[in-house]
Design a protein around this motif. Structure first.
Motif, PDB file in Angstrom:
ATOM      1  N   HIS A  73      10.737   2.423  -3.423  1.00 10.89           N
ATOM      2  CA  HIS A  73      10.319   2.795  -2.067  1.00 10.89           C
ATOM      3  C   HIS A  73      11.551   3.259  -1.312  1.00 10.89           C
ATOM      4  CE1 HIS A  73      12.028  -0.840  -0.176  1.00 10.89           C
ATOM      5  NE2 HIS A  73      11.574  -1.495  -1.234  1.00 10.89           N
ATOM      6  N   LEU A  74      11.365   3.853  -0.123  1.00 12.00           N
ATOM      7  CA  LEU A  74      12.425   4.612   0.525  1.00 12.00           C
ATOM      8  C   LEU A  74      13.608   3.779   0.990  1.00 12.00           C
ATOM      9  CD1 LEU A  74      13.129   7.505   1.260  1.00 12.00           C
ATOM     10  CD2 LEU A  74      11.933   7.185   3.434  1.00 12.00           C
ATOM     11  N   GLY A  75      13.354   2.580   1.537  1.00 17.82           N
ATOM     12  CA  GLY A  75      14.497   1.796   1.985  1.00 17.82           C
ATOM     13  C   GLY A  75      14.095   0.639   2.878  1.00 17.82           C
ATOM     14  N   MET A  76      15.026  -0.326   3.022  1.00 17.64           N
ATOM     15  CA  MET A  76      14.783  -1.496   3.875  1.00 17.64           C
ATOM     16  C   MET A  76      16.086  -2.279   3.991  1.00 17.64           C
ATOM     17  SD  MET A  76      12.544  -3.272   5.656  1.00 17.64           S
ATOM     18  CE  MET A  76      10.922  -2.800   5.064  1.00 17.64           C
ATOM     19  N   VAL A 128       0.830  -1.205   0.000  1.00 16.08           N
ATOM     20  CA  VAL A 128       0.000   0.000   0.000  1.00 16.08           C
ATOM     21  C   VAL A 128       0.864   1.254   0.000  1.00 16.08           C
ATOM     22  CG1 VAL A 128      -1.728   1.299   1.306  1.00 16.08           C
ATOM     23  CG2 VAL A 128      -1.882  -1.192   1.146  1.00 16.08           C
ATOM     24  N   ARG A 129       1.799   1.273   0.935  1.00 17.11           N
ATOM     25  CA  ARG A 129       2.680   2.443   1.044  1.00 17.11           C
ATOM     26  C   ARG A 129       4.062   1.961   1.497  1.00 17.11           C
ATOM     27  NH1 ARG A 129       3.635   7.231   4.449  1.00 17.11           N
ATOM     28  NH2 ARG A 129       3.795   9.030   3.070  1.00 17.11           N
ATOM     29  N   ALA A 130       4.728   1.266   0.595  1.00 18.41           N
ATOM     30  CA  ALA A 130       6.033   0.690   0.918  1.00 18.41           C
ATOM     31  C   ALA A 130       7.005   1.806   1.318  1.00 18.41           C
ATOM     32  CB  ALA A 130       6.568  -0.058  -0.296  1.00 18.41           C
ATOM     33  N   PRO A 131       7.903   1.518   2.276  1.00 21.48           N
ATOM     34  CA  PRO A 131       8.106   0.243   2.959  1.00 21.48           C
ATOM     35  C   PRO A 131       7.310   0.094   4.253  1.00 21.48           C
ATOM     36  CG  PRO A 131       9.853   1.722   3.586  1.00 21.48           C
ATOM     37  CD  PRO A 131       8.966   2.491   2.628  1.00 21.48           C
ATOM     38  N   TRP A 132       6.440   1.074   4.580  1.00 20.24           N
ATOM     39  CA  TRP A 132       5.730   1.004   5.865  1.00 20.24           C
ATOM     40  C   TRP A 132       4.585   0.000   5.823  1.00 20.24           C
ATOM     41  CZ3 TRP A 132       7.070   5.790   3.647  1.00 20.24           C
ATOM     42  CH2 TRP A 132       8.205   6.366   4.201  1.00 20.24           C
ATOM     43  N   ASP A 133       4.098  -0.304   4.621  1.00 20.14           N
ATOM     44  CA  ASP A 133       3.191  -1.418   4.433  1.00 20.14           C
ATOM     45  C   ASP A 133       3.847  -2.349   3.425  1.00 20.14           C
ATOM     46  OD1 ASP A 133       1.145   0.953   5.178  1.00 20.14           O
ATOM     47  OD2 ASP A 133       0.361  -0.977   5.832  1.00 20.14           O
ATOM     48  N   LYS A 185      10.142   1.390 -18.039  1.00 18.55           N
ATOM     49  CA  LYS A 185      10.382  -0.052 -18.011  1.00 18.55           C
ATOM     50  C   LYS A 185      10.051  -0.590 -16.615  1.00 18.55           C
ATOM     51  CE  LYS A 185      13.793  -0.286 -21.720  1.00 18.55           C
ATOM     52  NZ  LYS A 185      15.154  -0.738 -22.120  1.00 18.55           N
ATOM     53  N   PRO A 186       9.851  -1.905 -16.494  1.00 20.94           N
ATOM     54  CA  PRO A 186       9.475  -2.467 -15.188  1.00 20.94           C
ATOM     55  C   PRO A 186      10.508  -2.166 -14.098  1.00 20.94           C
ATOM     56  CG  PRO A 186       9.078  -4.064 -16.922  1.00 20.94           C
ATOM     57  CD  PRO A 186       9.826  -2.932 -17.561  1.00 20.94           C
ATOM     58  N   TRP A 187       9.971  -1.835 -12.939  1.00 21.50           N
ATOM     59  CA  TRP A 187      10.795  -1.553 -11.751  1.00 21.50           C
ATOM     60  C   TRP A 187      10.052  -2.177 -10.575  1.00 21.50           C
ATOM     61  CZ3 TRP A 187      11.818   4.050  -9.544  1.00 21.50           C
ATOM     62  CH2 TRP A 187      12.884   4.003  -8.624  1.00 21.50           C
ATOM     63  N   VAL A 188      10.554  -3.309 -10.101  1.00 21.07           N
ATOM     64  CA  VAL A 188       9.829  -4.169  -9.170  1.00 21.07           C
ATOM     65  C   VAL A 188      10.636  -4.314  -7.880  1.00 21.07           C
ATOM     66  CG1 VAL A 188       8.786  -6.442  -8.840  1.00 21.07           C
ATOM     67  CG2 VAL A 188       8.876  -5.428 -11.141  1.00 21.07           C
ATOM     68  N   ALA A 189       9.936  -4.312  -6.748  1.00 16.17           N
ATOM     69  CA  ALA A 189      10.622  -4.512  -5.468  1.00 16.17           C
ATOM     70  C   ALA A 189       9.663  -5.139  -4.472  1.00 16.17           C
ATOM     71  CB  ALA A 189      11.149  -3.179  -4.927  1.00 16.17           C
ATOM     72  N   THR A 190      10.223  -5.795  -3.466  1.00 17.68           N
ATOM     73  CA  THR A 190       9.432  -6.368  -2.381  1.00 17.68           C
ATOM     74  C   THR A 190       9.806  -5.729  -1.054  1.00 17.68           C
ATOM     75  OG1 THR A 190      11.057  -8.158  -2.074  1.00 17.68           O
ATOM     76  CG2 THR A 190       9.160  -8.603  -3.511  1.00 17.68           C
ATOM     77  N   THR A 191       8.835  -5.657  -0.143  1.00 14.21           N
ATOM     78  CA  THR A 191       9.102  -5.332   1.262  1.00 14.21           C
ATOM     79  C   THR A 191       8.262  -6.291   2.103  1.00 14.21           C
ATOM     80  OG1 THR A 191       7.320  -3.727   1.605  1.00 14.21           O
ATOM     81  CG2 THR A 191       9.380  -2.899   0.678  1.00 14.21           C
ATOM     82  N   ALA A 192       8.811  -6.733   3.231  1.00 19.53           N
ATOM     83  CA  ALA A 192       8.105  -7.786   3.979  1.00 19.53           C
ATOM     84  C   ALA A 192       8.318  -7.739   5.484  1.00 19.53           C
ATOM     85  CB  ALA A 192       8.536  -9.162   3.454  1.00 19.53           C
TER      86      ALA A 192
END
Length: 560
Positions: A294-297, A133-138, A151-158
């Motif tokens: 997203h900002l960082g993790m 929803v609002r990476a990285p806080w969600d 072009k595609p720019w994909v990331a995960t946060t968990a």
């Protein structure tokens, strides 16, 4: 992870579909004995990313052991990623032998698993993962487009909701696998930097590539997928402790000058951490950073960076520096219970003003600490003394301490350092991080710690019972208040604490420009001070205590 931001709007929540269950949204907390008995020796995770359709397809092979007998296995996996095939020790199971109605995959074993037994579970799954929803806080996956060429720019946060958002895992801190092999397949023209060491890139006939990585002991939430048409700047850091450590930064095309400038911060920041804490924990892998939407993790050895190269008065990139600190505080030393989350974030936050001090001196340190002081809320104790989920700690709306694990945690450490001195403080820190005072590459392993162990370490290193210090600062929400009374030539000082707990914290008092340390045995002190003397208590702000001035400023700021 970064300090809290504003809550997402309803519209943002709606954009986070598909929804996730309460089980998937929960990371950590009380763990059922059957799940707690499991240990992941190895994870082989093959994931193909389909940016055009916002889908993932994966095959996870989990090699696990159990300390208790098991007739079924409980593995965390978001039900938005349905399982299409499953086998145990090479034997295919029928669809009725597994189910996943609420995000906890229940696998009926073809034969019972004895205590001390081992099983290899192969899970084929895929679907549309939950969108952050609002990476990285969600948490979830971010399907973005690069500026310009789109072009595609994909990331995960968990970190908040957990690893089960995109791979089958044990979603609690001690679910950390010993080793992970990652095989990430992406469309032509895209790259997939990830955790650990790159073992090779396979080029497929249609232009796709598979990026093969091997990592040791990653936190479950720090396993990361990052995909984009990245460019790379790299170099070697010569560690103070001997190893030559690869440094890599993957950045978006068109940002070479800014990326190069950020990369120039890698080596000096590493030198700071190694000089004050100890060896970089992943010396045999890499220092890795990847530009994200997203900002960082703190994704172990592939830290996410999305600060857009913003400058601050500190003179260094505080997002990069903070996330790198988590390689020590969070990745090398991990909290086994999220209730001890402040050991990650309080320390990582405190490393920022300490780095400012290392670079420029006390004025920069004091300025940064003052910024933190104005953010302390004291809404809940930093440590509750019970087993918590990540969200219970991180969200003030859930009754947790929220951002106080960062800023108040940093001020607790500041006060402790001034109380016991630098030598003892940094020995305490090394023992916390490495489990020993003399870390060298090869003589330590990743470890779990806790607040009770931290207090034991402080007591051991100082040779004193310091429980009173932590009883106030960690286990109470309200700050201690120093009551000052002047009568004629007498200055009386008294600590006022929640529940009248003992608090013999000494305090500096400056009288007409001369400073002395006043013992507060029993929490009180009486000084002979000329009635006309100018008195400043705690002139260098070495102690975290209640401030009516700060409280008035905070109230005013909330009204504006």
């Amino acid at each position: 992870m970064l300090a809290l931001a504003a809550s997402p709007t309803l519209a943002q929540v709606k954009r986070g579909e598909p929804p996730i269950t309460a089980i998937t949204q929960t990371s950590g907390g009380p763990i059922e004995p059957a799940r707690a008995a499991l240990h992941l020796e190895h994870v082989d995770l093959a994931i193909e990313v389909f940016p055009d359709t916002n889908r993932l397809e994966g095959t996870a092979t989990l090699t696990l052991t159990t300390s208790d007998p098991q007739t079924q296995l409980l593995i965390d996996l978001d039900k938005n990623l349905p399982v299409s095939a499953l086998s145990v020790d090479g034997k295919a199971l029928r669809p009725g032998q597994w189910s996943n109605p609420e995000g906890r995959l229940a696998i009926t074993l073809p034969r019972p698993l004895k205590a001390g037994g081992r099983a290899e579970v192969r899970i084929v799954y895929g679907g549309t993962p939950h969108v952050a929803v609002r990476a990285p806080w969600d948490d979830g996956i971010v399907w973005a487009k690069t500026p310009g060429e789109r072009k595609p720019w994909v990331a995960t946060t968990a970190e908040g909701y957990g690893c089960d958002l995109f791979w089958p895992c044990l979603d609690f801190p001690k679910g950390e696998p010993d080793t992970v092999d990652l095989h990430i397949t992406v469309p032509a023209g895209l790259k997939a930097p990830a955790n650990g060491t790159l073992k090779g890139i396979e080029k497929l006939a249609d232009g796709r590539t598979t990026w093969n990585w091997h990592a040791r002991s990653p936190n479950p939430y720090s396993v990361a997928i990052d995909v984009a048409p990245y460019e790379e700047v790299s170099g070697i850091y010569l560690s103070r402790f001997g190893p030559k450590i690869p440094m890599n930064y993957w950045y978006l095309p068109g940002r070479e000058a800014k990326a190069t400038a950020l990369f120039q911060e890698f080596a000096p920041t590493m030198d700071f951490y190694e000089s004050v804490i100890g060896p970089y924990p992943w010396y045999d892998e890499k220092v890795g950073v990847v530009e994200t939407p997203h900002l960082g993790m703190e994704h172990q050895t592939i830290n996410a960076y999305g600060n857009n190269y913003k400058k601050t008065p500190s003179g260094f990139d505080e997002i990069f520096q903070h996330e790198l600190g988590h390689e020590w505080f969070g990745n090398q030393m991990s909290a086994a219970n999220w209730d001890d989350y402040w050991l990650h974030e309080g320390y990582a936050q405190y490393m920022q003003p300490l780095y400012g001090r290392w670079r420029e001196g006390e004025a920069r340190y004091a300025t940064m600490m003052d910024e933190f002081r104005l953010q302390i809320r004291n809404s809940a104790p930093i440590v509750s003394g019970r087993i918590m989920t990540e969200e219970e700690v991180y969200e003030e709306a859930n009754g947790g301490p929220g951002q106080d694990i960062y800023v108040k945690g940093a001020w607790v450490l500041h006060t402790l350092r001034n109380l016991i001195g630098d030598d003892k403080f940094f020995e305490v820190t090394r023992r916390l991080v490495y489990g020993r005072p003399d870390p060298k590459p090869g003589n330590f392993k990743p470890r779990f710690s806790s607040t009770p162990e931290y207090i034991q370490i402080v007591n051991q290193v100082t040779g004193k019972d310091m429980n009173w210090f932590f009883d106030i600062y960690l286990k109470e929400a309200a700050l201690p208040e120093l009551i000052e009374t002047r009568t004629g030539d007498t200055l009386s000082l008294k600590w006022k604490t929640p529940h009248d707990k003992p608090f013999p914290l000494p305090i500096e008092v400056q009288v007409d420009g001369k400073t002395r340390l006043v013992a507060m045995t029993g929490g009180t002190a009486t000084l002979n001070v000329p009635a006309a003397a100018h008195v400043v208590v705690d002139p260098d702000s070495r102690v975290l205590r209640r401030s009516e001035v700060v409280e008035a400023f905070q109230k005013q700021s909330m009204r504006m």
